[in-house]
Motif scaffolding. Sequence first.
Motif, PDB file in Angstrom:
ATOM      1  N   LEU A   1       0.829  -1.206   0.000  1.00  0.00           N
ATOM      2  CA  LEU A   1       0.000   0.000   0.000  1.00  0.00           C
ATOM      3  C   LEU A   1       0.862   1.255   0.000  1.00  0.00           C
ATOM      4  N   SER A   2       1.940   1.246   0.773  1.00  0.00           N
ATOM      5  CA  SER A   2       2.845   2.397   0.829  1.00  0.00           C
ATOM      6  C   SER A   2       3.521   2.619  -0.517  1.00  0.00           C
ATOM      7  N   TRP A   3       3.986   1.533  -1.147  1.00  0.00           N
ATOM      8  CA  TRP A   3       4.629   1.654  -2.456  1.00  0.00           C
ATOM      9  C   TRP A   3       3.645   2.168  -3.507  1.00  0.00           C
ATOM     10  N   ALA A   4       2.434   1.633  -3.504  1.00  0.00           N
ATOM     11  CA  ALA A   4       1.439   2.053  -4.491  1.00  0.00           C
ATOM     12  C   ALA A   4       1.116   3.528  -4.332  1.00  0.00           C
ATOM     13  N   GLY A   5       0.943   3.967  -3.085  1.00  0.00           N
ATOM     14  CA  GLY A   5       0.653   5.378  -2.844  1.00  0.00           C
ATOM     15  C   GLY A   5       1.792   6.278  -3.275  1.00  0.00           C
ATOM     16  N   ALA A   6       3.019   5.878  -2.937  1.00  0.00           N
ATOM     17  CA  ALA A   6       4.186   6.712  -3.250  1.00  0.00           C
ATOM     18  C   ALA A   6       4.457   6.774  -4.748  1.00  0.00           C
ATOM     19  N   THR A   7       4.227   5.675  -5.463  1.00  0.00           N
ATOM     20  CA  THR A   7       4.631   5.618  -6.871  1.00  0.00           C
ATOM     21  C   THR A   7       3.508   5.928  -7.851  1.00  0.00           C
ATOM     22  N   VAL A   8       2.275   6.011  -7.374  1.00  0.00           N
ATOM     23  CA  VAL A   8       1.158   6.364  -8.257  1.00  0.00           C
ATOM     24  C   VAL A   8       0.535   7.696  -7.841  1.00  0.00           C
ATOM     25  N   LEU A   9       0.146   7.821  -6.579  1.00  0.00           N
ATOM     26  CA  LEU A   9      -0.545   9.037  -6.146  1.00  0.00           C
ATOM     27  C   LEU A   9       0.372  10.258  -6.121  1.00  0.00           C
ATOM     28  N   LEU A  10       1.572  10.112  -5.580  1.00  0.00           N
ATOM     29  CA  LEU A  10       2.474  11.264  -5.510  1.00  0.00           C
ATOM     30  C   LEU A  10       2.791  11.848  -6.896  1.00  0.00           C
ATOM     31  N   PRO A  11       3.125  11.023  -7.902  1.00  0.00           N
ATOM     32  CA  PRO A  11       3.392  11.608  -9.226  1.00  0.00           C
ATOM     33  C   PRO A  11       2.163  12.232  -9.887  1.00  0.00           C
ATOM     34  N   LEU A  12       0.959  11.779  -9.523  1.00  0.00           N
ATOM     35  CA  LEU A  12      -0.238  12.237 -10.230  1.00  0.00           C
ATOM     36  C   LEU A  12      -0.998  13.351  -9.530  1.00  0.00           C
ATOM     37  N   VAL A  13      -0.784  13.516  -8.228  1.00  0.00           N
ATOM     38  CA  VAL A  13      -1.677  14.365  -7.440  1.00  0.00           C
ATOM     39  C   VAL A  13      -1.698  15.814  -7.914  1.00  0.00           C
ATOM     40  N   LYS A  14      -0.589  16.307  -8.451  1.00  0.00           N
ATOM     41  CA  LYS A  14      -0.567  17.701  -8.909  1.00  0.00           C
ATOM     42  C   LYS A  14      -1.159  17.875 -10.305  1.00  0.00           C
ATOM     43  N   SER A  15      -1.383  16.751 -11.009  1.00  0.00           N
ATOM     44  CA  SER A  15      -1.783  16.841 -12.411  1.00  0.00           C
ATOM     45  C   SER A  15      -3.196  16.364 -12.673  1.00  0.00           C
ATOM     46  N   ILE A  16      -3.910  15.918 -11.631  1.00  0.00           N
ATOM     47  CA  ILE A  16      -5.253  15.391 -11.827  1.00  0.00           C
ATOM     48  C   ILE A  16      -6.255  16.184 -10.994  1.00  0.00           C
ATOM     49  N   ASP A  17      -7.485  16.220 -11.508  1.00  0.00           N
ATOM     50  CA  ASP A  17      -8.561  16.890 -10.774  1.00  0.00           C
ATOM     51  C   ASP A  17      -9.387  15.893  -9.961  1.00  0.00           C
ATOM     52  N   SER A  18      -9.419  14.636 -10.424  1.00  0.00           N
ATOM     53  CA  SER A  18     -10.185  13.605  -9.731  1.00  0.00           C
ATOM     54  C   SER A  18      -9.575  12.243 -10.042  1.00  0.00           C
ATOM     55  N   LEU A  19      -9.921  11.264  -9.231  1.00  0.00           N
ATOM     56  CA  LEU A  19      -9.419   9.905  -9.429  1.00  0.00           C
ATOM     57  C   LEU A  19     -10.240   9.215 -10.511  1.00  0.00           C
ATOM     58  N   THR A  20      -9.606   8.900 -11.627  1.00  0.00           N
ATOM     59  CA  THR A  20     -10.278   8.218 -12.728  1.00  0.00           C
ATOM     60  C   THR A  20     -10.159   6.713 -12.572  1.00  0.00           C
ATOM     61  N   SER A  21     -10.888   5.988 -13.412  1.00  0.00           N
ATOM     62  CA  SER A  21     -10.822   4.521 -13.364  1.00  0.00           C
ATOM     63  C   SER A  21      -9.423   4.029 -13.714  1.00  0.00           C
ATOM     64  N   ASP A  22      -8.741   4.729 -14.632  1.00  0.00           N
ATOM     65  CA  ASP A  22      -7.381   4.325 -15.007  1.00  0.00           C
ATOM     66  C   ASP A  22      -6.427   4.439 -13.817  1.00  0.00           C
ATOM     67  N   ILE A  23      -6.622   5.463 -12.999  1.00  0.00           N
ATOM     68  CA  ILE A  23      -5.759   5.639 -11.827  1.00  0.00           C
ATOM     69  C   ILE A  23      -6.032   4.543 -10.801  1.00  0.00           C
ATOM     70  N   PHE A  24      -7.305   4.215 -10.601  1.00  0.00           N
ATOM     71  CA  PHE A  24      -7.643   3.126  -9.678  1.00  0.00           C
ATOM     72  C   PHE A  24      -7.035   1.807 -10.149  1.00  0.00           C
ATOM     73  N   ILE A  25      -7.108   1.571 -11.459  1.00  0.00           N
ATOM     74  CA  ILE A  25      -6.533   0.342 -12.010  1.00  0.00           C
ATOM     75  C   ILE A  25      -5.022   0.333 -11.820  1.00  0.00           C
ATOM     76  N   GLU A  26      -4.382   1.471 -12.079  1.00  0.00           N
ATOM     77  CA  GLU A  26      -2.938   1.578 -11.895  1.00  0.00           C
ATOM     78  C   GLU A  26      -2.557   1.325 -10.433  1.00  0.00           C
ATOM     79  N   LEU A  27      -3.318   1.899  -9.522  1.00  0.00           N
ATOM     80  CA  LEU A  27      -3.070   1.688  -8.093  1.00  0.00           C
ATOM     81  C   LEU A  27      -3.179   0.208  -7.733  1.00  0.00           C
TER      82      LEU A  27
END
Length: 274
Positions: A136-162
């Motif tokens: 969970l820590s790795w997924a958050g650090a490597t998916v959410l951190l890179p995307l958080v400044k560039s997205i307005d909402s969590l899309t299905s693609d982001i959930f799948i990537e997570l």
Amino acid sequence: MSFLKNSIDLYIHSSVHVALAVVSLSALTFFEFKIPLDYDLLFFIFFGTITGYNFVKYAGIAKLKHSSLTRNLRIIQVFSLLCFLAGAYFLIIQSISVITIAIILGLFTLFYAVPLLGSKRNLRSLSGIKIFVIALSWAGATVLLPLVKSIDSLTSDIFIELLQRFLLVVVLMLPFEVRDLKYDIPSLSTLPQQIGVEKTKILGYILLLIILVLEFFQEEFVVINFLSLVFILILTGGFLLKTKVAQGPYFSSFWVESVPVFWLMILLLLRNFV
């Protein structure tokens, strides 16, 4: 030869190798979502990973008298302090959203090593959840951190990537779980302890298949991303096949942990030549 071995051991034990793996997965997120690389963020992830991992591994040892520590451990202590300072600098220049997620992930790391509030147990000692906390820590650090400044909402693609990233890290942890079978106390209830080595490996193959199937549910299917994923799933499956309790000293800690680095290299090669 002893100098080379000591250098490799220091490289691994100081958590530089695992930090490169985490940074590689983070860079993959930037490429897969077509976002320009944020080098300040990647530096924070690199130094933050080293700081967090070394805190978890050496927090207890740090209580010993300095003179009683080995030379390598003294080097790692100083190195960890410098990485903490560097990580703090790269964190304070980030956006509030990045800082917030980083703090949450940092609390996971803290409570992984120290007892939870009002308890004598930490997350690491809770039965059967160690591997999932790390994933969970790795997924958050490597998916959410890179995307958080560039997205307005969590899309299905982001959930799948997570989910894919979470499952992949779980699989990458399995060789470590098997390796540590002879050391882990029964109360940890790791997967190999609960279901045995062979069933643990079968579970890993199933998770790899799920990761592959999930790729077809991405709204934007990119052939290069798919090809690199297939390669890395085959490579991970090969490592899982070779996993056993009696491992070489670098099988898990170097080769298995190199999978994210190989994945980034393959993706970059495909981007340049396909």
